[in-house]
Design a protein around this motif. Structure first.
Motif, PDB file in Angstrom:
ATOM      1  N   GLY A 178       0.596  -1.243  -0.080  1.00 53.69           N
ATOM      2  CA  GLY A 178       0.211  -0.039  -0.129  1.00 53.69           C
ATOM      3  C   GLY A 178       0.786   1.308  -0.023  1.00 53.69           C
ATOM      4  O   GLY A 178       0.526   1.969  -0.752  1.00 53.69           O
ATOM      5  N   LEU A 179       1.794   1.236   0.774  1.00 50.52           N
ATOM      6  CA  LEU A 179       2.596   2.256   0.921  1.00 50.52           C
ATOM      7  C   LEU A 179       3.512   2.679  -0.323  1.00 50.52           C
ATOM      8  O   LEU A 179       3.404   3.718  -0.837  1.00 50.52           O
ATOM      9  N   TYR A 180       4.109   1.690  -1.009  1.00 54.04           N
ATOM     10  CA  TYR A 180       4.855   1.777  -2.341  1.00 54.04           C
ATOM     11  C   TYR A 180       3.855   1.953  -3.417  1.00 54.04           C
ATOM     12  O   TYR A 180       4.131   2.935  -4.254  1.00 54.04           O
TER      13      TYR A 180
ATOM     14  N   ILE B 237      -5.563   4.155  -0.357  1.00 54.25           N
ATOM     15  CA  ILE B 237      -5.444   2.882  -0.744  1.00 54.25           C
ATOM     16  C   ILE B 237      -6.518   1.952  -0.094  1.00 54.25           C
ATOM     17  O   ILE B 237      -6.644   2.143   1.278  1.00 54.25           O
ATOM     18  N   ASN B 238      -7.191   1.133  -0.752  1.00 56.97           N
ATOM     19  CA  ASN B 238      -8.066   0.145  -0.176  1.00 56.97           C
ATOM     20  C   ASN B 238      -7.278  -1.225   0.265  1.00 56.97           C
ATOM     21  O   ASN B 238      -6.722  -1.650  -0.573  1.00 56.97           O
ATOM     22  N   ILE B 239      -7.580  -1.581   1.183  1.00 57.57           N
ATOM     23  CA  ILE B 239      -6.950  -3.006   1.713  1.00 57.57           C
ATOM     24  C   ILE B 239      -8.190  -3.825   2.136  1.00 57.57           C
ATOM     25  O   ILE B 239      -8.800  -3.410   3.054  1.00 57.57           O
ATOM     26  N   GLY B 240      -8.356  -5.113   1.480  1.00 58.06           N
ATOM     27  CA  GLY B 240      -9.640  -5.841   1.829  1.00 58.06           C
ATOM     28  C   GLY B 240      -9.279  -7.274   1.809  1.00 58.06           C
ATOM     29  O   GLY B 240      -8.337  -7.776   0.847  1.00 58.06           O
TER      30      GLY B 240
ATOM     31  N   HIS C 199      -6.711 -14.319   0.737  1.00 54.06           N
ATOM     32  CA  HIS C 199      -6.065 -13.428  -0.118  1.00 54.06           C
ATOM     33  C   HIS C 199      -6.290 -11.937   0.368  1.00 54.06           C
ATOM     34  O   HIS C 199      -7.326 -11.666   0.441  1.00 54.06           O
ATOM     35  N   ILE C 200      -5.316 -10.964   0.063  1.00 54.41           N
ATOM     36  CA  ILE C 200      -5.389  -9.680   0.605  1.00 54.41           C
ATOM     37  C   ILE C 200      -5.257  -8.708  -0.643  1.00 54.41           C
ATOM     38  O   ILE C 200      -4.341  -8.739  -1.420  1.00 54.41           O
ATOM     39  N   HIS C 201      -6.449  -7.855  -0.888  1.00 51.39           N
ATOM     40  CA  HIS C 201      -6.272  -6.827  -2.003  1.00 51.39           C
ATOM     41  C   HIS C 201      -5.609  -5.475  -1.338  1.00 51.39           C
ATOM     42  O   HIS C 201      -6.159  -5.101  -0.187  1.00 51.39           O
ATOM     43  N   VAL C 202      -5.011  -5.050  -2.174  1.00 53.19           N
ATOM     44  CA  VAL C 202      -4.448  -3.775  -2.065  1.00 53.19           C
ATOM     45  C   VAL C 202      -4.536  -3.037  -3.308  1.00 53.19           C
ATOM     46  O   VAL C 202      -3.807  -3.244  -4.374  1.00 53.19           O
TER      47      VAL C 202
END
Length: 139
Positions: free
Chosen positions: A67-69, A79-82, A92-95
């Motif tokens: 997310g940072l990058y 940035i959405n993280i889910g 699995h993680i969505h960034v």
């Protein structure tokens, strides 16, 4: 825990960025959004809390770094993280890097519009920078 295989839907919809001994890093083939998927390599895990605590922390660290990058590389507004997993049960993680002028803003990206795959052989413009930053952090 037994090592996992990548779920067929993730295999079909994403491409490899790289991997560590514990997780795969993949990019979603949709030009509308800079989008990374982080997948732990552990068989049968559908929920974050099912991972050993060290693996939970490593997964969080990787999602945060992606997310940072992505934010720095794309100028994203948010940035959405889910971790939904309703269609693909494998954890699995969505960034996802979002912009106020993107196709789905301010709503979620899931189920909105049609994906716009990259032309064959074309990579996302942010991908080389992401790989470089991730490799520097791992060195």
């Amino acid at each position: 825990m037994t090592a996992a295989l990548l779920h067929p839907r993730l295999e079909a919809d994403t491409h490899a960025i790289g991997e560590t001994s514990d997780m795969w890093l993949r990019w979603m083939d949709d030009q509308r959004f800079p989008w990374v998927i982080v997948v732990p390599k552990q068989h049968g895990v559908t929920e974050w809390y099912e991972l050993p605590i060290e693996s939970q922390h490593a997964l969080l660290d990787m999602a945060n770094r992606c997310g940072l990058y992505l934010k720095g590389l794309t100028g994203a507004d948010k940035i959405n993280i889910g971790a939904l997993g309703n269609l693909v049960p494998q954890l699995h993680i969505h960034v996802i890097a979002r912009r106020q002028d993107d196709a789905c803003w301010p709503g979620p990206v899931w189920g909105q519009g049609e994906p716009q795959p990259y032309p064959t052989g074309q990579l996302p413009p942010w991908l080389p920078g992401l790989r470089e930053r991730l490799s520097q952090r791992c060195a």
